[in-house]
Design a protein around this motif. Sequence first.
Motif, PDB file in Angstrom:
ATOM      1  N   LEU A  65       0.830  -1.207   0.000  1.00 52.14           N
ATOM      2  CA  LEU A  65       0.000   0.000   0.000  1.00 52.14           C
ATOM      3  C   LEU A  65       0.864   1.256   0.000  1.00 52.14           C
ATOM      4  CD1 LEU A  65      -2.798   1.306   0.193  1.00 52.14           C
ATOM      5  CD2 LEU A  65      -2.657   1.074   2.680  1.00 52.14           C
ATOM      6  N   LEU A  66       1.950   1.228   0.757  1.00 47.09           N
ATOM      7  CA  LEU A  66       2.863   2.365   0.771  1.00 47.09           C
ATOM      8  C   LEU A  66       3.513   2.568  -0.596  1.00 47.09           C
ATOM      9  CD1 LEU A  66       4.571   1.817   4.256  1.00 47.09           C
ATOM     10  CD2 LEU A  66       2.993   3.645   3.632  1.00 47.09           C
ATOM     11  N   VAL A  67       3.822   1.470  -1.263  1.00 51.99           N
ATOM     12  CA  VAL A  67       4.409   1.580  -2.607  1.00 51.99           C
ATOM     13  C   VAL A  67       3.408   2.193  -3.576  1.00 51.99           C
ATOM     14  CG1 VAL A  67       5.275   0.256  -4.568  1.00 51.99           C
ATOM     15  CG2 VAL A  67       6.053  -0.295  -2.270  1.00 51.99           C
ATOM     16  N   TYR A  68       2.143   1.758  -3.496  1.00 52.00           N
ATOM     17  CA  TYR A  68       1.130   2.326  -4.384  1.00 52.00           C
ATOM     18  C   TYR A  68       0.971   3.831  -4.145  1.00 52.00           C
ATOM     19  CZ  TYR A  68      -0.231  -2.520  -5.310  1.00 52.00           C
ATOM     20  OH  TYR A  68      -0.231  -3.841  -5.684  1.00 52.00           O
ATOM     21  N   CYS A  69       0.959   4.232  -2.881  1.00 48.96           N
ATOM     22  CA  CYS A  69       0.854   5.664  -2.566  1.00 48.96           C
ATOM     23  C   CYS A  69       2.086   6.426  -3.025  1.00 48.96           C
ATOM     24  CB  CYS A  69       0.641   5.849  -1.067  1.00 48.96           C
ATOM     25  SG  CYS A  69      -0.916   5.200  -0.433  1.00 48.96           S
ATOM     26  N   MET A  70       3.255   5.808  -2.874  1.00 51.09           N
ATOM     27  CA  MET A  70       4.492   6.436  -3.325  1.00 51.09           C
ATOM     28  C   MET A  70       4.477   6.648  -4.838  1.00 51.09           C
ATOM     29  SD  MET A  70       8.355   4.862  -3.098  1.00 51.09           S
ATOM     30  CE  MET A  70       7.921   3.618  -4.329  1.00 51.09           C
ATOM     31  N   VAL A  71       3.986   5.652  -5.563  1.00 51.66           N
ATOM     32  CA  VAL A  71       3.888   5.764  -7.015  1.00 51.66           C
ATOM     33  C   VAL A  71       2.930   6.885  -7.397  1.00 51.66           C
ATOM     34  CG1 VAL A  71       3.031   4.590  -9.081  1.00 51.66           C
ATOM     35  CG2 VAL A  71       4.547   3.394  -7.511  1.00 51.66           C
ATOM     36  N   GLY A  72       1.776   6.946  -6.719  1.00 59.12           N
ATOM     37  CA  GLY A  72       0.821   8.002  -7.018  1.00 59.12           C
ATOM     38  C   GLY A  72       1.388   9.391  -6.775  1.00 59.12           C
ATOM     39  N   LEU A  73       2.092   9.565  -5.658  1.00 55.77           N
ATOM     40  CA  LEU A  73       2.690  10.866  -5.372  1.00 55.77           C
ATOM     41  C   LEU A  73       3.807  11.209  -6.355  1.00 55.77           C
ATOM     42  CD1 LEU A  73       2.825  10.823  -1.463  1.00 55.77           C
ATOM     43  CD2 LEU A  73       1.291  12.138  -2.929  1.00 55.77           C
ATOM     44  N   SER A  74       4.549  10.209  -6.784  1.00 58.15           N
ATOM     45  CA  SER A  74       5.613  10.457  -7.757  1.00 58.15           C
ATOM     46  C   SER A  74       5.033  10.937  -9.087  1.00 58.15           C
ATOM     47  CB  SER A  74       6.440   9.188  -7.975  1.00 58.15           C
ATOM     48  OG  SER A  74       7.092   8.794  -6.775  1.00 58.15           O
ATOM     49  N   ILE A  75       3.933  10.323  -9.506  1.00 61.36           N
ATOM     50  CA  ILE A  75       3.293  10.754 -10.756  1.00 61.36           C
ATOM     51  C   ILE A  75       2.735  12.169 -10.611  1.00 61.36           C
ATOM     52  CG2 ILE A  75       1.377  10.291 -12.331  1.00 61.36           C
ATOM     53  CD1 ILE A  75       1.764   7.333 -11.783  1.00 61.36           C
ATOM     54  N   ILE A  76       2.099  12.445  -9.470  1.00 63.80           N
ATOM     55  CA  ILE A  76       1.569  13.792  -9.234  1.00 63.80           C
ATOM     56  C   ILE A  76       2.694  14.820  -9.223  1.00 63.80           C
ATOM     57  CG2 ILE A  76       0.402  15.258  -7.541  1.00 63.80           C
ATOM     58  CD1 ILE A  76      -1.245  12.848  -6.735  1.00 63.80           C
TER      59      ILE A  76
END
Length: 227
Positions: A65-76
């Motif tokens: 879940l942390l990885v998914y959130c990290m990916v989302g923030l990186s794209i943003i």
Amino acid sequence: MSDQPNYTYPNQPQPPQYTGQYQQAPHTGQYQQGSAPGYAQAYGQQLPEHMEKPLVPKVLKTAALLVYCMVGLSIISELLGVFFYQEIQAQAADRFASLLGVTDFQNGVASQDAFETQVQTVGTVIGLSFSLLINGAVAFMAYLMVKGHNWARIVLTIHAALTATRVFGVILWFVFFHWSMLVSFLAAVLAIAALCFFWQRPANEYMQRSRIYKQWVQQQSYLASRP
């Protein structure tokens, strides 16, 4: 009596004999060697006749879940860098000009941007596309990690360690700050948090049980294909 000579040497090491079977110990969920006979042998070891698919531990779900959130923030963060590129560049130029005591620094930057607008646009599109591809691959690695692929966990560990280095970007805040920089900093914090969950003991035990379970599935497929 047989006339054939005996070539057995007492000091010669003998190959290991696989006489035990992997059994799931009660309460612990770990697979240990037992002595139950009659199980089919495959891949150099004997596995039980029935095995349950191991459950994903909470620590590994949290890491994913942390990885998914990290990916989302990186794209943003990448998208914000594109949309606010001119604003970020202008503020940075003003800040550095004030620190260096230069009056025509901003004009030089503006003229340079006008001259290289097309090149920067192409570079921005290529960089954004590459970033989306990388982040998509990272999200897929998190999915594979939850499925019990240890190599995906290793790849995610390397990527999270590299992402965590963004936290040192806070040093730049003392010189220049834009609110979009907070998104990249939060992604680095999530990467550090994910690193704390990747290699905890429940995650390691789950990877071991998943490996044994995959061997059992291969064994069952092999036995089913035999005439």
